[in-house]
Write a protein that holds these residues in place. Structure first.
Motif, PDB file in Angstrom:
ATOM      1  N   ALA A 158      53.204  35.017  50.818  1.00 41.84           N
ATOM      2  CA  ALA A 158      51.904  35.358  50.841  1.00 41.84           C
ATOM      3  C   ALA A 158      52.135  36.918  50.665  1.00 41.84           C
ATOM      4  O   ALA A 158      51.010  37.675  49.835  1.00 41.84           O
ATOM      5  N   MET A 159      52.781  37.811  51.303  1.00 37.89           N
ATOM      6  CA  MET A 159      53.000  38.979  51.113  1.00 37.89           C
ATOM      7  C   MET A 159      53.259  39.478  49.733  1.00 37.89           C
ATOM      8  O   MET A 159      52.764  40.562  49.215  1.00 37.89           O
ATOM      9  N   TYR A 160      54.178  38.926  49.097  1.00 39.18           N
ATOM     10  CA  TYR A 160      54.538  39.032  47.909  1.00 39.18           C
ATOM     11  C   TYR A 160      53.351  38.813  46.666  1.00 39.18           C
ATOM     12  O   TYR A 160      53.364  39.618  45.863  1.00 39.18           O
ATOM     13  N   VAL A 161      52.862  37.708  46.932  1.00 37.11           N
ATOM     14  CA  VAL A 161      51.620  37.449  46.114  1.00 37.11           C
ATOM     15  C   VAL A 161      50.440  38.614  46.055  1.00 37.11           C
ATOM     16  O   VAL A 161      49.835  38.591  45.118  1.00 37.11           O
ATOM     17  N   ALA A 162      50.267  38.756  47.332  1.00 38.00           N
ATOM     18  CA  ALA A 162      49.122  39.882  47.696  1.00 38.00           C
ATOM     19  C   ALA A 162      49.695  41.160  46.934  1.00 38.00           C
ATOM     20  O   ALA A 162      48.829  41.857  46.444  1.00 38.00           O
ATOM     21  N   ASP A 163      50.847  41.370  47.108  1.00 39.73           N
ATOM     22  CA  ASP A 163      51.192  42.766  46.181  1.00 39.73           C
ATOM     23  C   ASP A 163      51.002  42.538  44.906  1.00 39.73           C
ATOM     24  O   ASP A 163      50.523  43.448  43.958  1.00 39.73           O
ATOM     25  N   LEU A 164      51.211  41.370  44.467  1.00 36.03           N
ATOM     26  CA  LEU A 164      50.992  41.225  42.902  1.00 36.03           C
ATOM     27  C   LEU A 164      49.391  41.368  42.563  1.00 36.03           C
ATOM     28  O   LEU A 164      49.052  41.839  41.620  1.00 36.03           O
ATOM     29  N   VAL A 165      48.712  40.851  43.549  1.00 34.47           N
ATOM     30  CA  VAL A 165      47.222  41.083  43.397  1.00 34.47           C
ATOM     31  C   VAL A 165      46.685  42.372  43.248  1.00 34.47           C
ATOM     32  O   VAL A 165      45.949  42.770  42.533  1.00 34.47           O
ATOM     33  N   ARG A 166      47.329  43.129  44.197  1.00 31.64           N
ATOM     34  CA  ARG A 166      46.983  44.434  44.296  1.00 31.64           C
ATOM     35  C   ARG A 166      47.301  45.240  42.954  1.00 31.64           C
ATOM     36  O   ARG A 166      46.638  46.228  42.446  1.00 31.64           O
ATOM     37  N   SER A 167      48.393  44.880  42.098  1.00 31.89           N
ATOM     38  CA  SER A 167      48.600  45.493  40.813  1.00 31.89           C
ATOM     39  C   SER A 167      47.585  45.440  39.741  1.00 31.89           C
ATOM     40  O   SER A 167      47.613  46.078  38.926  1.00 31.89           O
ATOM     41  N   VAL A 168      46.528  44.566  40.008  1.00 28.94           N
ATOM     42  CA  VAL A 168      45.520  44.338  39.147  1.00 28.94           C
ATOM     43  C   VAL A 168      44.140  44.572  39.742  1.00 28.94           C
ATOM     44  O   VAL A 168      43.050  44.108  39.466  1.00 28.94           O
ATOM     45  N   SER A 169      44.173  45.679  40.994  1.00 27.15           N
ATOM     46  CA  SER A 169      43.065  45.847  41.823  1.00 27.15           C
ATOM     47  C   SER A 169      42.164  46.565  41.229  1.00 27.15           C
ATOM     48  O   SER A 169      40.903  46.668  41.565  1.00 27.15           O
ATOM     49  N   SER A 189      48.094  22.450  57.076  1.00 21.78           N
ATOM     50  CA  SER A 189      47.077  23.525  57.316  1.00 21.78           C
ATOM     51  C   SER A 189      47.619  24.815  57.786  1.00 21.78           C
ATOM     52  O   SER A 189      47.204  25.816  57.583  1.00 21.78           O
ATOM     53  N   GLU A 190      48.779  24.580  58.649  1.00 20.17           N
ATOM     54  CA  GLU A 190      49.659  25.760  59.112  1.00 20.17           C
ATOM     55  C   GLU A 190      49.880  26.662  57.860  1.00 20.17           C
ATOM     56  O   GLU A 190      50.122  28.017  57.898  1.00 20.17           O
ATOM     57  N   HIS A 191      50.414  26.259  56.940  1.00 24.14           N
ATOM     58  CA  HIS A 191      50.772  26.792  55.623  1.00 24.14           C
ATOM     59  C   HIS A 191      49.676  27.560  55.158  1.00 24.14           C
ATOM     60  O   HIS A 191      49.805  28.906  54.786  1.00 24.14           O
ATOM     61  N   VAL A 192      48.672  26.914  54.979  1.00 24.70           N
ATOM     62  CA  VAL A 192      47.157  27.790  54.448  1.00 24.70           C
ATOM     63  C   VAL A 192      46.975  28.782  55.238  1.00 24.70           C
ATOM     64  O   VAL A 192      46.429  29.860  54.714  1.00 24.70           O
ATOM     65  N   GLU A 193      47.060  28.755  56.496  1.00 17.08           N
ATOM     66  CA  GLU A 193      46.434  29.615  57.390  1.00 17.08           C
ATOM     67  C   GLU A 193      47.682  31.031  57.537  1.00 17.08           C
ATOM     68  O   GLU A 193      47.046  32.122  57.629  1.00 17.08           O
ATOM     69  N   ARG A 194      48.554  30.866  56.694  1.00 15.43           N
ATOM     70  CA  ARG A 194      49.582  31.969  56.372  1.00 15.43           C
ATOM     71  C   ARG A 194      49.512  32.547  55.262  1.00 15.43           C
ATOM     72  O   ARG A 194      50.099  33.688  54.865  1.00 15.43           O
ATOM     73  N   TYR A 195      48.288  32.345  54.316  1.00 17.97           N
ATOM     74  CA  TYR A 195      47.960  33.069  53.332  1.00 17.97           C
ATOM     75  C   TYR A 195      46.931  34.178  53.500  1.00 17.97           C
ATOM     76  O   TYR A 195      46.473  34.737  52.660  1.00 17.97           O
ATOM     77  N   ARG A 196      46.978  34.735  54.807  1.00 18.01           N
ATOM     78  CA  ARG A 196      45.914  35.628  55.192  1.00 18.01           C
ATOM     79  C   ARG A 196      46.146  36.852  54.516  1.00 18.01           C
ATOM     80  O   ARG A 196      45.062  37.623  54.123  1.00 18.01           O
ATOM     81  N   SER A 197      47.320  37.281  54.192  1.00 18.49           N
ATOM     82  CA  SER A 197      47.536  38.727  53.409  1.00 18.49           C
ATOM     83  C   SER A 197      46.734  38.620  52.018  1.00 18.49           C
ATOM     84  O   SER A 197      46.130  39.667  51.725  1.00 18.49           O
TER      85      SER A 197
END
Length: 291
Positions: A158-169, A189-197
């Motif tokens: 999730a942190m790596y995906v969040a970093d990608l998202v920031r690149s087009v912020s 649902s535990e996995h989905v809860e880890r998408y917080r970043s």
């Protein structure tokens, strides 16, 4: 442009978005000759394809498939295995897949071109695999097993995906769509809860966050907090969000689709083998029923 969340139907309002389409495989087969065709070579090539596809279907939501772009550029750069070296951890594989400067530059150029064409008339959503789904995908690309993936790795993903998202912020993107892998027996649902970043980044830029789920599993309702919409066949999980009712199976065989209830909109993934005449006829019927 209004925020996408304001255009989605809710329990107290109808909303402007009535039919959300996933059509990449269908339009690539129809316009490029194969559902595996690659339109991602440069911004001009992609825009030519996008304009035709958008004009053909006139979707309520314009969708750009970021996962497809990343895979295409990874192949251009020699494949993921060649870039991994001796490292084989799943999270390292995903980081390598997403960190390429060339693919990020291509993404920025394509987003710029598409937004220029849309001119604020249709909201643009960046669709990508969920952190767990992308982690599994990257791991398989380097010969790994799904059993190698655990919840802590999903949080790293999730942190790596969040970093990608920031690149087009910097762009006026309307939202993010995270798609779970179809038939993923290990999803919880535990996995989905880890998408917080990822959700924190979306909230910071006021982008609407949507999750597509396939699995019929028992969900902790807290897992969906932070999502403005959920795309699913059933709506038991949607107490906190608009429900995009996944009517893809009925749409594919031309079966009748039930009218929408309050707070719902149709979600359709178009079967790439469907006839264009049938697709346009059924979309017309759905839009007529959704008024």
């Amino acid at each position: 442009m209004k925020a996408l969340a304001e255009l989605l139907p809710r329990s107290d309002s109808a909303g402007a978005v009535r039919v959300w389409l996933k059509s990449s495989a269908y339009t690539r087969r129809l316009l490029l000759g194969s559902e595996s065709a690659d339109p991602w070579g440069n911004a001009a090539t992609y825009l030519a394809y996008f304009v035709q596809a958008h004009g053909l279907l006139r979707p309520d939501v314009a969708v750009l498939e970021v996962g497809e772009l990343m895979d295409a550029w990874c192949e251009r750069e020699g494949g993921l295995m060649a870039r991994m070296g001796a490292r084989r951890r799943p999270a390292a594989a995903l980081r390598k897949l997403l960190e390429s400067d060339k693919s990020r530059e291509a993404l920025s150029e394509i987003v710029t071109a598409v937004l220029s064409h849309l001119r604020g008339q249709t909201p643009l959503v960046l669709s990508m695999p969920s952190p767990r789904a992308w982690l599994l995908h990257a791991n398989r690309m380097v010969g790994g097993s799904d059993h190698d993936v655990d919840a802590d790795m999903v949080e790293d993903a999730a942190m790596y995906v969040a970093d990608l998202v920031r690149s087009v912020s910097a762009f006026s993107v309307a939202g993010l769509l995270l798609e779970e892998q179809n038939g993923d027996p290990g999803l919880t649902s535990e996995h989905v809860e880890r998408y917080r970043s990822v959700l924190n980044v979306a909230a910071h830029y006021r982008w609407t966050a949507t999750l597509r789920v396939h699995s019929n599993i028992t969900w902790n309702s807290d897992a969906f907090k932070g999502f403005d919409a959920v795309l699913a066949e059933t709506g038991d999980c949607c107490a906190h969000a608009s429900w995009g009712r996944d009517d893809s199976a009925a749409f594919a065989i031309g079966a009748a689709v039930a009218p929408l209830c309050q707070g719902q909109f149709h979600f359709i993934e178009i079967d790439p083998q469907q006839r264009p005449e049938s697709v346009l006829e059924q979309l017309s019927l759905l839009r007529g029923k959704s008024q």
